[in-house]
Design an enzyme around this catalytic site. Structure first.
Site, PDB file in Angstrom:
ATOM      1  NE  ARG A  15      -2.273  -1.919   3.215  1.00 39.36           N
ATOM      2  CZ  ARG A  15      -2.624  -2.059   4.497  1.00 39.36           C
ATOM      3  NH1 ARG A  15      -3.623  -1.366   4.993  1.00 39.36           N
ATOM      4  NH2 ARG A  15      -1.959  -2.881   5.286  1.00 39.36           N
ATOM      5  CG  ASN A 385      36.140  26.529  -8.446  1.00 41.01           C
ATOM      6  OD1 ASN A 385      35.435  27.118  -9.253  1.00 41.01           O
ATOM      7  ND2 ASN A 385      35.689  25.543  -7.698  1.00 41.01           N
TER       8      ASN A 385
HETATM    9 CA    CA Z   1      -1.595  -6.557   6.750  1.00 41.28          CA
END
Ligand code: CA
Ligand code: UD1
Length: 456
Positions: A15, A385
């Site tokens: 998820r 530089n």
């Molecule tokens: Ca679960």
């Protein structure tokens, strides 16, 4: 008594919709799994084992500094199966194992210690960390017998009509007697809605054998697990509030704690004042009496006492006492700024040392340079530089005055007390006490505007 902990972290975390393993997501700058490991260690549990599976290599790498062991769960057959995979870690030890989840970063050291204490004092064979919820959603339910003793845990998906109404839930965090746990794990089966070996079934098994099972109540806030980016943001907000309160308790002034973002390992001294929009990251240390006006990002840096900074970015650098920075300064890694110095507006410093009392007030770039103390940089100075292939060093002594709009073409040295004239492009060493001028002489062309027809 022997104590150890197992942290379950083999699950995928579908998820989260992420390429990063769930437990490697950060809350206030620290991976969730590392929050849990640190809490265990702070609660005096030395031996910590993490069960890894999905994203194992990444989790291992992300926790390598923590001095822990790992067990591998190749297939995710359930929380009970995950603990079985850590059998070798438990070995023949007699004592208590705390089992926690890698996606529950909000648990505190105080609650872990209290749970351990309750478990051991009560002589329980298992103690479940529980919580009461008005909306217990998908959490496992704590089922008690008529006399109030814990009988079993029933997973949401396996609940009958009356069980689903129970508001006391399983946090998924426990203490077990090691021997009793190992014996019960052998008796688990996967005859349930999810066809998984549930760790929660160990509770019913122990109860059936007449073992004493305890339940210890914890605040919901601490046991909330993170399963999605929405819950990650919720956890972040809770953790942020805790961190900010801790700093305020220590004497730091936060003008607007809801808009101040401080990573969990940042250290701040008392009487420092922090305005909104500050983001303090990593292992940053801010000493006492600093003022952080709005909108700074400071990462892995040390700011000494009494610094004033605004709207600036400081990364992996150090700034000395009473120096002022910004607005809109950019101090890049490996820089070290002295005391009582000034790094002003639109100034970028990269991998350079700047001495005490040196002022770089406006519109300047300094890279790969070593600058002494008491210098003054005119507006628009550029340290050149880089030649397109390599980077070179610039060395500037003490009490040097760099005129406005000077280019210092590295490698180059400007010695103590020297000056450069405004608009100079310096390519050769400037000796001590000299003034270097490196620009075309001005020539005025008499009446040119009129003669050339440009007059209006
Ligand atoms: Ca679960
Ligand atoms: C679990 C509990 C539930 C409790 C809830 C609290 C079980 C069966 N259920 O449910 O009672 O209310 O936590 O958040 O234990 N994991 C593995 N290997 C696996 C499965 C899971 O390492 O095979 C790890 C996951 O990475 C995660 C933790 O175990 O860190 C919990 O797993 P998860 O699937 O989220 O359990 P829940 O279904 O939420």
């Amino acid at each position: 008594m022997y104590k150890c902990a197992i942290i379950l972290a083999a699950g995928e975390g579908k998820r989260m919709k992420s390429n990063i393993p769930k437990v490697m997501h950060k809350v206030c700058g620290k991976e969730m799994i590392n929050h849990v490991i640190d809490v265990m260690k702070n609660a005096d549990i030395e031996m910590v084992d993490v069960v890894i599976g999905k994203g194992a290599a990444e989790v291992k790498k992300g926790t390598e500094s923590k001095n822990i062991s790992y067990s591998v769960q190749k297939e995710q057959l359930g929380t009970g199966h995950a603990v079985m995979c850590a059998k070798e870690f438990l070995g023949n030890n007699k004592g208590t194992v705390a089992i926690f989840v890698g996606d529950g970063p909000l648990i505190t050291e105080a609650t872990v210690s209290a749970l351990l204490n309750y478990h051991e004092k009560g002589n329980f064979k298992a103690t479940i960390l529980t919580s009461k919820m008005d909306n217990p959603a998908k959490y496992g339910r704590i089922i008690r017998s008529d006399n109030g003793d814990v009988k079993k845990i029933v997973e949401f998906k396996d609940c009958n009509e009356s069980e689903v109404l129970v508001k006391e839930i399983n946090s998924g965090m426990y203490c077990f007697d090691i021997e009793e746990l190992l014996n019960s794990l052998d008796k688990l089966n996967n005859n349930n809605a999810q066809k998984e070996y549930y760790l929660t079934d160990v509770i019913g098994i122990l109860e059936n054998q007449g073992a004493k099972v305890g339940a210890f109540n914890a605040p919901i806030e601490e046991i909330t697990a993170v399963n999605s980016k929405i819950e990650l943001a919720d956890a972040e907000a809770i953790m942020r509030r805790r961190i900010n309160r801790k700093h305020m308790e220590n004497g730091v002034t936060l003008m607007d704690p809801n808009n101040t973002y401080i990573d969990s390992e940042v250290i701040i001294g008392k009487d420092t004042v922090i305005y909104p929009g500050n983001v303090l990251q990593g292992k940053t240390i801010i000493k006492e009496e600093c003022v952080l006006y709005p909108n700074n990002r400071i990462e892995d840096s040390i700011l000494e006492k009494g610094i004033v900074i605004q709207s600036s970015v400081v990364i992996e650098s150090q700034i000395g006492e009473k120096t002022t920075v910004g607005p809109y300064a950019y101090i890049r890694p490996e820089s070290s700024i002295g005391k009582h110095a000034r790094i002003g507006d639109f100034v970028e410093i990269k991998k350079s040392t700047i001495g005490d009392n040196t002022k770089v007030s406006h519109l300047t770039y300094i890279g790969d340079a070593q600058v002494g103390s008491g210098c003054n940089f005119g507006c628009g100075t550029v340290v050149v530089n880089y030649d397109g292939i390599s980077k070179y060093k610039t060395i500037i002594g003490n009490n040097v005055f760099i005129g406005c709009n000077t280019n210092l073409v590295a490698p180059v040295t400007v010695n103590d007390n020297a000056y450069t004239a405004a608009g100079s492009t310096i390519t050769n060493e400037v000796p001590k006490n000299d003034l270097a001028i490196a620009r075309a002489r001005q020539k005025n062309i008499k009446n040119w505007v009129v003669r050339s027809g440009h007059s209006k």
